[in-house]
Design a protein around this motif. Structure first.
Motif, PDB file in Angstrom:
ATOM      1  N   GLY A 543      -5.814  14.573   2.123  1.00 52.38           N
ATOM      2  CA  GLY A 543      -5.173  15.762   1.593  1.00 52.38           C
ATOM      3  C   GLY A 543      -4.211  16.431   2.542  1.00 52.38           C
ATOM      4  N   THR A 544      -4.138  15.981   3.783  1.00 52.35           N
ATOM      5  CA  THR A 544      -3.273  16.614   4.787  1.00 52.35           C
ATOM      6  C   THR A 544      -1.932  15.893   4.846  1.00 52.35           C
ATOM      7  N   GLU A 545      -0.843  16.654   4.771  1.00 50.71           N
ATOM      8  CA  GLU A 545       0.484  16.063   4.894  1.00 50.71           C
ATOM      9  C   GLU A 545       0.827  15.902   6.373  1.00 50.71           C
ATOM     10  N   ILE A 546       1.226  14.697   6.742  1.00 46.83           N
ATOM     11  CA  ILE A 546       1.580  14.375   8.130  1.00 46.83           C
ATOM     12  C   ILE A 546       2.973  13.773   8.114  1.00 46.83           C
ATOM     13  N   THR A 547       3.845  14.287   8.951  1.00 45.08           N
ATOM     14  CA  THR A 547       5.209  13.767   8.932  1.00 45.08           C
ATOM     15  C   THR A 547       5.233  12.335   9.456  1.00 45.08           C
ATOM     16  N   ALA A 548       6.166  11.562   8.912  1.00 45.41           N
ATOM     17  CA  ALA A 548       6.337  10.190   9.381  1.00 45.41           C
ATOM     18  C   ALA A 548       6.701  10.170  10.857  1.00 45.41           C
ATOM     19  N   ALA A 549       7.482  11.174  11.294  1.00 42.24           N
ATOM     20  CA  ALA A 549       7.859  11.240  12.708  1.00 42.24           C
ATOM     21  C   ALA A 549       6.621  11.388  13.592  1.00 42.24           C
ATOM     22  N   ASP A 550       5.625  12.195  13.151  1.00 44.11           N
ATOM     23  CA  ASP A 550       4.401  12.357  13.937  1.00 44.11           C
ATOM     24  C   ASP A 550       3.592  11.064  13.972  1.00 44.11           C
ATOM     25  N   ILE A 649      -9.857  -2.175  -3.490  1.00 45.08           N
ATOM     26  CA  ILE A 649      -9.528  -1.218  -2.433  1.00 45.08           C
ATOM     27  C   ILE A 649      -8.017  -1.085  -2.309  1.00 45.08           C
ATOM     28  N   GLY A 650      -7.314  -2.206  -2.429  1.00 45.10           N
ATOM     29  CA  GLY A 650      -5.857  -2.151  -2.362  1.00 45.10           C
ATOM     30  C   GLY A 650      -5.265  -1.269  -3.440  1.00 45.10           C
ATOM     31  N   ALA A 651      -5.766  -1.399  -4.674  1.00 36.79           N
ATOM     32  CA  ALA A 651      -5.251  -0.583  -5.774  1.00 36.79           C
ATOM     33  C   ALA A 651      -5.538   0.900  -5.542  1.00 36.79           C
ATOM     34  N   HIS A 652      -6.747   1.201  -5.027  1.00 35.07           N
ATOM     35  CA  HIS A 652      -7.090   2.602  -4.745  1.00 35.07           C
ATOM     36  C   HIS A 652      -6.117   3.211  -3.738  1.00 35.07           C
ATOM     37  N   LEU A 653      -5.845   2.483  -2.665  1.00 37.58           N
ATOM     38  CA  LEU A 653      -4.972   3.038  -1.627  1.00 37.58           C
ATOM     39  C   LEU A 653      -3.526   3.124  -2.101  1.00 37.58           C
ATOM     40  N   ARG A 654      -3.065   2.156  -2.878  1.00 37.25           N
ATOM     41  CA  ARG A 654      -1.695   2.245  -3.411  1.00 37.25           C
ATOM     42  C   ARG A 654      -1.530   3.483  -4.282  1.00 37.25           C
ATOM     43  N   ASP A 655      -2.593   3.837  -5.006  1.00 31.67           N
ATOM     44  CA  ASP A 655      -2.512   4.984  -5.912  1.00 31.67           C
ATOM     45  C   ASP A 655      -2.646   6.325  -5.182  1.00 31.67           C
ATOM     46  N   THR A 656      -3.174   6.309  -3.975  1.00 36.85           N
ATOM     47  CA  THR A 656      -3.520   7.577  -3.329  1.00 36.85           C
ATOM     48  C   THR A 656      -2.773   7.838  -2.031  1.00 36.85           C
ATOM     49  N   VAL A 657      -2.078   6.830  -1.510  1.00 42.54           N
ATOM     50  CA  VAL A 657      -1.310   6.998  -0.274  1.00 42.54           C
ATOM     51  C   VAL A 657       0.158   7.177  -0.628  1.00 42.54           C
ATOM     52  N   HIS A 658       0.743   8.212  -0.092  1.00 44.35           N
ATOM     53  CA  HIS A 658       2.161   8.498  -0.319  1.00 44.35           C
ATOM     54  C   HIS A 658       2.899   8.371   1.008  1.00 44.35           C
ATOM     55  N   THR A 659       4.084   7.720   0.968  1.00 48.02           N
ATOM     56  CA  THR A 659       4.918   7.617   2.163  1.00 48.02           C
ATOM     57  C   THR A 659       6.265   8.273   1.903  1.00 48.02           C
ATOM     58  N   GLY A 660       6.888   8.703   2.952  1.00 50.88           N
ATOM     59  CA  GLY A 660       8.190   9.358   2.871  1.00 50.88           C
ATOM     60  C   GLY A 660       8.409  10.139   4.158  1.00 50.88           C
ATOM     61  N   ILE A 661       9.246  11.171   4.095  1.00 52.69           N
ATOM     62  CA  ILE A 661       9.397  12.037   5.260  1.00 52.69           C
ATOM     63  C   ILE A 661       8.046  12.641   5.636  1.00 52.69           C
ATOM     64  N   ARG A 662       7.242  12.970   4.603  1.00 54.08           N
ATOM     65  CA  ARG A 662       5.875  13.448   4.806  1.00 54.08           C
ATOM     66  C   ARG A 662       4.932  12.472   4.117  1.00 54.08           C
ATOM     67  N   CYS A 663       3.861  12.124   4.775  1.00 60.07           N
ATOM     68  CA  CYS A 663       2.921  11.134   4.255  1.00 60.07           C
ATOM     69  C   CYS A 663       1.556  11.793   4.052  1.00 60.07           C
ATOM     70  N   TRP A 664       0.771  11.230   3.110  1.00 59.60           N
ATOM     71  CA  TRP A 664      -0.571  11.772   2.905  1.00 59.60           C
ATOM     72  C   TRP A 664      -1.442  10.772   2.161  1.00 59.60           C
ATOM     73  N   TYR A 665      -2.744  11.014   2.242  1.00 62.03           N
ATOM     74  CA  TYR A 665      -3.760  10.291   1.478  1.00 62.03           C
ATOM     75  C   TYR A 665      -4.518  11.316   0.666  1.00 62.03           C
ATOM     76  N   ARG A 666      -4.435  11.210  -0.663  1.00 57.10           N
ATOM     77  CA  ARG A 666      -5.112  12.150  -1.550  1.00 57.10           C
ATOM     78  C   ARG A 666      -6.014  11.369  -2.484  1.00 57.10           C
ATOM     79  N   PRO A 667      -7.284  11.188  -2.130  1.00 54.48           N
ATOM     80  CA  PRO A 667      -8.197  10.412  -2.972  1.00 54.48           C
ATOM     81  C   PRO A 667      -8.374  11.061  -4.329  1.00 54.48           C
ATOM     82  N   LEU A 668      -8.564  10.215  -5.326  1.00 56.15           N
ATOM     83  CA  LEU A 668      -8.700  10.700  -6.703  1.00 56.15           C
ATOM     84  C   LEU A 668     -10.026  11.424  -6.886  1.00 56.15           C
TER      85      LEU A 668
END
Length: 668
Positions: A543-550, A649-668
């Protein structure tokens, strides 16, 4: 090169300009994989060499303008200019020199690539083997391999790729151009990977993982672009068609940045494969009608004629389908060169013949395809895959009424597509097999056909796919006719049935040299990579947004590779101003025209390379953008490895991990 030099350059010769341009071009191609920048540097070097009459510079620059691959620039005008420059440089070179040998090699590679041949380039390779320079040897192996992408050349390709990997290690130890050897090593690993995929070898994914790990240690735009194209193919084979479409958009962007001439054509090929398995190929009819005549296509690429024929036949437009097929019969089907797109072309030709009921065409295609029955129908550098050639043979036999052959081929197609992990092709082959069994019509066949449709229903439901109209000539198959029973052997239940993913969150921890990812009662272990480091951080902070730069900065700090990415400009404003002032002075001077032109060309090249449109200084890096690209690619590679090991597990992570300038993992 400093400003002090520029203020005095107009008074004499322009020392070292050509060698500097050649070195920049070599670095761009071999080290960075930036094909566009490489062409620009070598073009500037050629003009410099031409103005001074320096045969060595003209030879090296003409070779460099040709690029990293043969046939890199597809237009007739560009090829004509390259050919003329190479032949002119050859007349100026010592026939026994390495430059002359390299020019003969490149001329042979360009001609063979455009004709679908390989005889001349292999003869030139043998000539190069007599040279002591491993860099020239590696160049020859690289060019020769690219002319051998057809289905007949698997063993020879593997031998050349293995030899290239061996030679790459010797290049930097005998060269002043550090990093050039790594470029050859990456190409060798890439070709080894491609060769394994093109033959359906079960170790292809292992070599791809090795190549990804090498790219994680340092970017090479051209090789990274091909890897991104292979990742689109793998997502398509896994049945993740929406994901494949997103990856295809990233891939064409990557190809544009690399300056690869195949970017548009490969994106079209990816889209064709995705729409094919979505049952939406007719949507591409207008695009395909124009694409078949695109000058961006290789001279030996006929695959879009076949795709056009299938799209038209699927839409019920048989005249257009027959016209597209006729283009593949000019003068005969036998004359189509066995290029890297030949199997995909023949696969589409057979599908179109089946849909319009053209038995003679299907019979001709069957005879041509029999020697390649055990190969997957792939295109180019493993960028698309349509499943086993056994499927095309089965469809051809079904079209001609050879039902026993059709059933045998299609049964083998199901098993080979399962081995490939090509789930949309498994669905297609099961439905074709059911069709063949129905037509043969014994009591046992009818029961077997029902079971195949049951199997297909499971696959279709899991992939959220509708059966495609082109999967049945009668257009009679619908989802409800597939049935809902699940009577199957335990073997197929284990392979095809996939439980729903448990709810998150996932856990991730380091385990020896790899990582263990857990989700509910499921767990999988994958090898270490930079992308796994990024994922571990995201999963540990749901649930925490972390910048790609970090993320990138953290990896660099851990590895001791932290670099200044503050966006320091390559040229400061004062330097840009002085460069422009000197250009204005050159325009006003009446001195030696050749000398003025040389200095002016160099200044323009420097300003073009180091400033953005509008004259603003180009930075070494844009921190956030570079981080976004690096983190996104690394995470996608890690997700692909996890998906190969455990699709749930792969499908779960594809659905819940976001990449971009800011990245995050938001489990369903």
């Amino acid at each position: 090169m400093g400003v002090d030099f520029l203020t005095t350059a107009g008074a004499g010769t322009f020392p070292g300009a050509a060698d500097s341009l050649l070195a920049s071009g070599t670095r761009a191609l071999a080290v960075d994989g930036d094909l566009h920048a490489g062409r620009e540097w070598f073009e500037a070097a050629y003009r410099e060499g031409e103005s001074t009459g320096d045969a060595r510079v003209m030879a090296e620059a003409a070779l460099g303008v040709g690029g990293w691959w043969p046939g890199e620039d597809r237009s007739a005008a560009a090829y004509g200019l390259l050919d003329a420059r190479l032949r002119h440089a050859l007349t100026l070179a010592d026939p026994s020199s390495s430059d002359a040998m390299r020019i003969r090699l490149r001329l042979a590679a360009e001609a063979d690539y455009r004709s679908g041949s390989h005889i001349a380039v292999l003869a030139a390779l043998e000539e190069v083997r007599g040279l002591p320079d491993p860099a020239v040897h590696a160049e020859a192996l690289r060019l020769a391999h690219h002319c051998l992408l057809g289905p007949d050349h698997g063993e020879l390709r593997r031998a050349l790729a293995n030899e290239l990997v061996g030679k790459a290690a010797l290049v930097d130890s005998r060269s002043d151009s550090r990093g050039v050897g790594r470029g050859h090593l990456l190409m060798g690993l890439l070709y080894q990977t491609v060769d394994l995929f093109l033959t359906g070898h079960p170790h292809a994914h292992r070599r791809l993982a090795e190549l990804r790990a090498e790219l994680d240690r340092g970017e090479h735009l051209a090789v990274g672009y091909v890897v991104s194209a292979i990742e689109v193919m793998l997502a398509t084979r896994a049945g993740r068609l929406d994901d494949a479409e997103r990856l295809a958009e990233d891939c064409v962007e990557h190809g544009g940045k690399a300056g690869d001439g195949d970017a548009a054509a490969w994106h079209a090929a990816h889209t064709v494969a995705i729409r094919w398995y979505q049952g939406r190929l007719p949507e591409l009819l207008p695009t395909l009608a124009g694409l078949v005549d695109s000058p961006d296509l290789s001279a030996v690429d006929h695959s879009f004629h076949a795709a056009h024929a299938v799209a038209a036949a699927t839409a019920g437009d048989h005249p257009t389908a027959m016209r597209a097929m006729a283009n593949l019969l000019q003068p005969t089907l036998t004359d189509l060169p066995r290029s890297g797109t030949w199997l995909a072309t023949m696969y589409g030709f057979v599908e179109a013949a089946h849909l319009i009921g053209n038995e003679p065409a299907a019979a001709k295609a069957y005879r041509r395809l029999v020697p390649y029955a055990n190969l997957p129908a792939m295109a180019s550098l493993a960028i698309t895959c349509f499943g086993s050639v056994q499927h095309a043979l089965g469809v051809a036999a079904l079209t001609t009424g050879e039902l026993d052959q059709a059933v045998a081929h299609l049964r083998r197609a199901v098993h080979r597509n399962l081995a490939l992990g090509h789930w949309p092709a498994v669905l297609s082959s099961r439905l074709r097999l059911a069709e063949a069994l129905d037509q043969r019509g014994t009591d046992d066949d009818k029961a077997a056909a029902r079971e195949e449709r049951d199997h297909a229903a499971t696959v279709a439901g899991r992939l959220h796919l509708q059966p495609q109209p082109h999967q049945s000539r009668s257009f009679g198959i619908r989802t409800r006719e597939l049935g809902t029973q699940r009577s199957r052997t335990d073997e197929f239940r284990a392979v095809e049935a996939e439980p729903h993913a448990p709810a998150g969150p996932a856990g991730c921890r380091r385990l020896g040299r790899g990582w263990r990812i857990e989700l509910g009662s499921r767990a999988v272990q994958v090898e270490h990579s930079i992308g796994m480091l990024h994922l571990a951080v995201l999963i540990a902070n749901p649930g925490t947004e972390i910048t790609a730069a970090d993320l990138v900065a953290g990896v660099n700090a851990l590895s001791g590779m932290r670099r200044d990415t503050s966006g320091q400009p390559l040229l400061d404003r004062a330097a840009i101003r002085q460069y422009r002032q000197r250009l204005a002075e050159l325009g006003a001077e009446n001195g030696d025209d050749d000398q003025n032109r040389r200095e002016r060309d160099w200044l323009l090249a420097e300003l073009t390379a180091n400033t953005r449109p509008g004259g603003r200084s180009r930075a070494f890096t844009d921190d956030s953008e570079r981080a976004r690209l690096a983190a996104g690619r690394a995470i996608r590679r890690a997700l692909a490895r996890i998906d190969q090991a455990d699709t749930v597990i792969g499908a779960h992570l594809r659905d819940t991990v976001h990449t971009g300038i800011r990245c995050w993992y938001r489990p369903l």
